[in-house]
Design a protein around this motif. Structure first.
Motif, PDB file in Angstrom:
ATOM      1  N   UNK A 319       0.678  -1.197   0.303  1.00 36.97           N
ATOM      2  CA  UNK A 319       0.238  -0.026  -0.140  1.00 36.97           C
ATOM      3  C   UNK A 319       0.682   1.156  -0.308  1.00 36.97           C
ATOM      4  N   UNK A 320       0.875   2.313  -0.357  1.00 39.28           N
ATOM      5  CA  UNK A 320       0.634   4.221  -0.547  1.00 39.28           C
ATOM      6  C   UNK A 320       0.458   5.073  -0.191  1.00 39.28           C
ATOM      7  N   UNK A 328      -6.493  13.845  -0.833  1.00 38.71           N
ATOM      8  CA  UNK A 328      -4.899  11.971  -0.425  1.00 38.71           C
ATOM      9  C   UNK A 328      -5.097  11.566  -0.765  1.00 38.71           C
ATOM     10  N   UNK A 329      -4.337  11.010  -1.713  1.00 39.75           N
ATOM     11  CA  UNK A 329      -4.463   9.629  -2.715  1.00 39.75           C
ATOM     12  C   UNK A 329      -4.539   8.095  -2.011  1.00 39.75           C
ATOM     13  N   UNK A 330      -4.471   7.084  -1.840  1.00 39.71           N
ATOM     14  CA  UNK A 330      -3.975   5.920  -1.547  1.00 39.71           C
ATOM     15  C   UNK A 330      -4.551   4.728  -2.128  1.00 39.71           C
ATOM     16  N   UNK A 349     -18.182  13.338  -2.258  1.00 40.37           N
ATOM     17  CA  UNK A 349     -18.868  14.980  -3.599  1.00 40.37           C
ATOM     18  C   UNK A 349     -17.457  14.437  -3.889  1.00 40.37           C
ATOM     19  N   UNK A 350     -17.118  14.879  -5.405  1.00 43.01           N
ATOM     20  CA  UNK A 350     -14.964  14.217  -5.913  1.00 43.01           C
ATOM     21  C   UNK A 350     -14.505  13.760  -5.633  1.00 43.01           C
ATOM     22  N   UNK A 351     -15.111  12.594  -4.660  1.00 38.14           N
ATOM     23  CA  UNK A 351     -14.112  11.286  -4.969  1.00 38.14           C
ATOM     24  C   UNK A 351     -14.722  10.198  -5.683  1.00 38.14           C
ATOM     25  N   UNK A 352     -13.134  10.084  -6.076  1.00 30.25           N
ATOM     26  CA  UNK A 352     -13.148   9.035  -7.454  1.00 30.25           C
ATOM     27  C   UNK A 352     -11.474   7.584  -6.667  1.00 30.25           C
ATOM     28  N   UNK A 353     -12.523   6.577  -7.233  1.00 31.35           N
ATOM     29  CA  UNK A 353     -11.425   5.168  -7.296  1.00 31.35           C
ATOM     30  C   UNK A 353     -11.313   5.024  -8.712  1.00 31.35           C
ATOM     31  N   UNK A 354     -10.094   4.401  -8.946  1.00 27.76           N
ATOM     32  CA  UNK A 354      -9.724   3.998 -10.273  1.00 27.76           C
ATOM     33  C   UNK A 354      -8.831   2.178  -9.841  1.00 27.76           C
ATOM     34  N   UNK A 365      -5.813  -0.795  -6.790  1.00 27.76           N
ATOM     35  CA  UNK A 365      -6.570   0.942  -6.714  1.00 27.76           C
ATOM     36  C   UNK A 365      -6.406   1.623  -5.881  1.00 27.76           C
ATOM     37  N   UNK A 366      -6.620   2.846  -7.303  1.00 24.35           N
ATOM     38  CA  UNK A 366      -5.872   4.613  -6.549  1.00 24.35           C
ATOM     39  C   UNK A 366      -7.426   4.499  -6.327  1.00 24.35           C
ATOM     40  N   UNK A 367      -7.704   5.647  -4.843  1.00 22.08           N
ATOM     41  CA  UNK A 367      -8.135   5.828  -4.455  1.00 22.08           C
ATOM     42  C   UNK A 367      -7.899   7.962  -3.732  1.00 22.08           C
ATOM     43  N   UNK A 368      -9.301   8.505  -4.646  1.00 20.59           N
ATOM     44  CA  UNK A 368      -8.806   9.683  -4.343  1.00 20.59           C
ATOM     45  C   UNK A 368      -9.701  10.590  -2.938  1.00 20.59           C
ATOM     46  N   UNK A 369      -9.460  10.478  -2.103  1.00 21.20           N
ATOM     47  CA  UNK A 369     -10.553  11.140  -1.272  1.00 21.20           C
ATOM     48  C   UNK A 369     -11.453  10.745  -0.959  1.00 21.20           C
ATOM     49  N   UNK A 370     -11.098   8.906  -1.282  1.00 26.51           N
ATOM     50  CA  UNK A 370     -11.944   8.236  -0.905  1.00 26.51           C
ATOM     51  C   UNK A 370     -11.580   6.649  -0.550  1.00 26.51           C
ATOM     52  N   UNK A 371     -11.366   6.907   1.428  1.00 25.49           N
ATOM     53  CA  UNK A 371     -10.939   6.627   2.397  1.00 25.49           C
ATOM     54  C   UNK A 371     -11.699   4.911   2.427  1.00 25.49           C
TER      55      UNK A 371
END
Length: 414
Positions: A319-320, A328-330, A349-354, A365-371
């Protein structure tokens, strides 16, 4: 009484010393670090520390009394210069030697620098790797200055974000055709490109540096290979890291792109172990370098178990993370070899994961403001759960419910 010597002063060293003391109450443990500072966290240097949100006390991995209470010796400002494998001793720069029964190399990695012939040795051309680097940048960064960041990976982008927040005019130069090319999908790169643009940072991709130009003894501009010149007051180099494997190589250990270890963290010498950014380890059937805090801490703890005579196999669960502005990218998992990516919005709102897939199966998975998604995805990946592309594409699919189902299955099996 057995003695373990640990060379290095960051996450891996502290994790190993802590675990060793738990496993072996009577063992003598000595940490040897060439830096004068007590071991400290490196990832926050380009994030919370440079922003002023983290003090030096919080940056340190452990306070001085922690070492004293656990009878862990610390030799600061002591560079290890050679390993005598026959005598089982480490020679230090001050002429002293330390005998060992077991040796752990936690030497980490060093930031790549531009060569001197390209202007890389000018005093206002800096990397972002150590506490002294961060302190210099914090002292020098002033609103209105021009900063050029060479390298569009996470370290470069984090440094660019901190410079922009301090009011500097920032340009990022990336030689590849896009930022984050080595570590992330084009969708994650696009999100961060837009984020930096919104904060006034200019990002130049597929652009190559010819050299940094000297003016009055300092770096004054970057000349690009297309002939353009970008004026600057300071340059930050973020073009990756190289493992600190010179000591191991000089001692005749097996070294490729780092110190080669087996799944017990043992090098080609059975008395010498290694952990952290300096290592090449077996992962998913391939020799791999995992540059992360997770790997440094977990691998070091496994090395400690094996040093203490408790045979234990290391199975990484990578994990990174990265903090830039208010994002915050997790990252959970390791996206090597992915062949498809799916985007999925988060609850906020505005959160997304790839989500990354290889042959139809979820691998990272890359999680942007999506804890919330990060927590669920990490649990599933660590459990080796099979998650398909079709499931993630289905809006009705609930990661939380899959985690619950997995927990019930495990309980029933027990």
């Amino acid at each position: 009484m057995a003695r373990t010597v640990i060379i290095g002063g960051s996450h891996a060293a502290i994790a190993a010393a802590s675990a060793l003391r738990q496993y072996a109450a009577g063992m003598e443990i000595v940490i040897v670090s060439e830096e004068d500072e007590l071991p400290y966290q490196r990832p926050p240097l380009s994030k919370e520390y440079m922003s002023g949100a983290m003090s030096i006390e919080r940056l340190r991995l452990r306070p001085r009394e922690w070492y004293d209470e656990r009878r862990i010796g610390v030799r600061l400002g002591a560079a290890a210069t050679a390993i005598d494998r026959r005598k089982k001793a480490v020679r230090l720069a001050d002429g002293d030697t330390l005998a060992y029964d077991a040796l752990l190399l936690a030497t980490g990695a060093g930031a790549r620098r531009l060569p001197a012939e390209m202007g890389g040795d000018l005093s206002n051309v800096r990397v972002m790797r150590t506490l002294s680097d961060a302190r210099w940048l914090m002292a020098e960064m002033t609103a209105g200055m021009k900063a050029v960041v060479i390298g569009g990976g996470y370290i470069g982008l984090e440094a660019a974000a901190e410079a922009a927040k301090k009011g500097l005019e920032v340009t990022v130069i990336e030689a590849a055709d896009r930022i984050l090319k080595r570590v992330a999908c084009k969708e994650t790169a696009a999100a961060f490109r837009a984020l930096h643009k919104a904060h006034g940072v200019e990002i130049l991709e597929n652009v190559h540096v010819e050299r940094i130009l000297e003016r009055d003894g300092l770096a004054g501009a970057v000349r690009l290979k297309d002939g353009r010149e970008l004026a600057l007051d300071l340059a930050i180099i973020g073009i990756g890291i190289d493992p600190n494997a010179q000591l191991a190589q000089a001692a005749g250990l097996d070294v490729t792109d780092g110190i080669v270890v087996d799944d017990h963290c043992r090098t080609s010498d059975p008395a010498i172990f290694a952990a952290g950014d300096c290592t090449v380890l077996p992962f998913q059937g391939m020799p791999t370098r995992l540059e992360s805090v997770q790997n440094a801490q977990d691998q070091a703890a496994i090395a400690a178990a094996n040093i203490a005579g408790i045979p234990t196999v290391y199975k990484p669960h990578p994990w990174f993370w990265s903090d830039q502005y208010d994002v915050k990218l997790q990252i959970a998992g390791f996206n090597r070899g992915y062949d498809a990516v799916l985007a999925r919005p988060g609850k906020r709102e505005g959160s997304v994961s790839f989500f990354y897939f290889r042959q139809g199966w979820l691998i990272a998975v890359d999680c942007l403001n999506d804890a919330a998604t990060y927590v669920m995805a990490r649990k599933l990946l660590e459990a080796d759960a099979v998650i398909t592309r079709a499931e993630i594409a289905d809006e009705a699919f609930d990661l939380r419910e899959r985690v619950k189902a997995l927990s019930i299955e495990r309980s029933a099996a027990e």
